[in-house]
Design an enzyme around this catalytic site. Sequence first.
Site, short mmCIF file in Angstrom:
data_model
loop_
_atom_site.label_atom_id
_atom_site.label_comp_id
_atom_site.label_asym_id
_atom_site.label_seq_id
_atom_site.Cartn_x
_atom_site.Cartn_y
_atom_site.Cartn_z
N THR A 174 0.84 -1.21 0.00
CA THR A 174 0.00 0.00 0.00
C THR A 174 0.87 1.25 0.00
OG1 THR A 174 -1.64 -1.13 1.31
CG2 THR A 174 -1.61 1.25 1.53
N ARG A 234 -13.48 -8.51 1.12
CA ARG A 234 -12.57 -8.28 2.25
C ARG A 234 -12.08 -6.82 2.27
NH1 ARG A 234 -7.11 -6.24 2.77
NH2 ARG A 234 -6.21 -7.14 4.62
N ASP A 255 -7.16 -2.41 6.50
CA ASP A 255 -7.10 -1.23 7.36
C ASP A 255 -7.11 0.09 6.59
OD1 ASP A 255 -4.61 -2.13 6.32
OD2 ASP A 255 -3.56 -0.73 7.63
N GLY A 303 0.92 -3.10 5.54
CA GLY A 303 1.13 -4.45 6.07
C GLY A 303 -0.19 -5.19 6.18
N HIS A 304 -0.20 -6.13 7.06
CA HIS A 304 -1.32 -7.06 7.18
C HIS A 304 -2.49 -6.34 7.89
CE1 HIS A 304 -2.21 -11.59 7.85
NE2 HIS A 304 -3.26 -10.93 7.46
C1 SD4 Z 1 -4.43 -4.18 3.56
N1 SD4 Z 1 -2.78 -2.83 4.64
O1 SD4 Z 1 -5.33 -4.17 2.73
C2 SD4 Z 1 -3.28 -3.25 3.36
C3 SD4 Z 1 -2.25 -3.95 2.55
C4 SD4 Z 1 -0.90 -3.32 2.57
O2 SD4 Z 1 1.19 -3.15 1.80
O3 SD4 Z 1 -0.56 -2.50 3.33
N2 SD4 Z 1 -0.04 -3.65 1.73
O4 SD4 Z 1 -4.41 -4.94 4.53
#
Ligand code: SD4
Length: 294
Positions: A199, A227, A230, A251-252
């Site tokens: 992201t 889905r 964040d 991230g996740h």
């Molecule tokens: C997500 N946080 O959709 C985002 C993905 C992401 O680097 O940050 N990718 O969970």
Amino acid sequence: MQRRELIKLLGLGTIAAGIGNKAFSATNKKVKGPLVLSTWYNQSVTANLAAWKILEAKGTALDAVEAGVQVSENDWGNCCVGLGANPDREGHVTLDASIMNHRYEIGAVAALERIKSPIHTARLVMEKTPHVMLVGLGAQEFAVSQGAALEKEVLSDHAQKSYDEWLKKSEYQPIMNIEKQGGPHMPDPMESGEFNHDTIGMIAMDAEGNLSGACTTSGMGFKMRGRLGDSPIIGAGLYVDNEVGAATATGHGEEVIRICGSFLVVELMRQGHSPEQACKKAVERSKAKTPRDR
Ligand code: SD4
């Protein structure tokens, strides 16, 4: 701004201004804009440059972060931001974005399809509607009503390739193997091809000292249809408090949402932690609170 001034007068040098806290504590002076920070690096340098152009010309932090992250949204070669990005497991590219300014105004879109700039749509939600978030078809219809083109639904070549590859096993593996990458210095995912998400989140301070932030993504590659991560959730993927600082996450997303990550970082800065300490504490919180079987 007034609170930042007050903090300075009280001599609480370690109170964070979100970005540039070191300068703040080292000199005990008010942090001066302009400044811009974004997640990841290689691709973000061009995004930061676009933001910088606006900041340098005394533009607002809000305009800067919007223009900055649009560089990634417009990049058809980007694995994980904009319409060229990886699709969900049904083959649809669905985009999430959020934006926040120094007046605590917020806007977000989620699961937006066939619209080139989700961050611009998020800004329009903030500025032109009585709401703070629009999702799915409603968000798309709103974007079109505001002049956005309804793009054709086609995958970029690289996304098609990754999707075809993913379909062979149809495994959902959003976990990054950091150790395999040689520690926390993450390589550019476009080069390594090993990441399935990336992201862009950007925060900036303008010459007036005002903060804004923007976050935009296609979310986890090959995610379940519907889905959300964040990134479109204020407080999770992005938070700005003009009196204290700003944070954005990558991230996740499931883990970031679990701890209200960006809000937590800003609140920790409010309590006197530096941005670095605040981020570290948030990561520790995440580690402590994530169910062990996850
Ligand atoms: C997500 N946080 O959709 C985002 C993905 C992401 O680097 O940050 N990718 O969970």
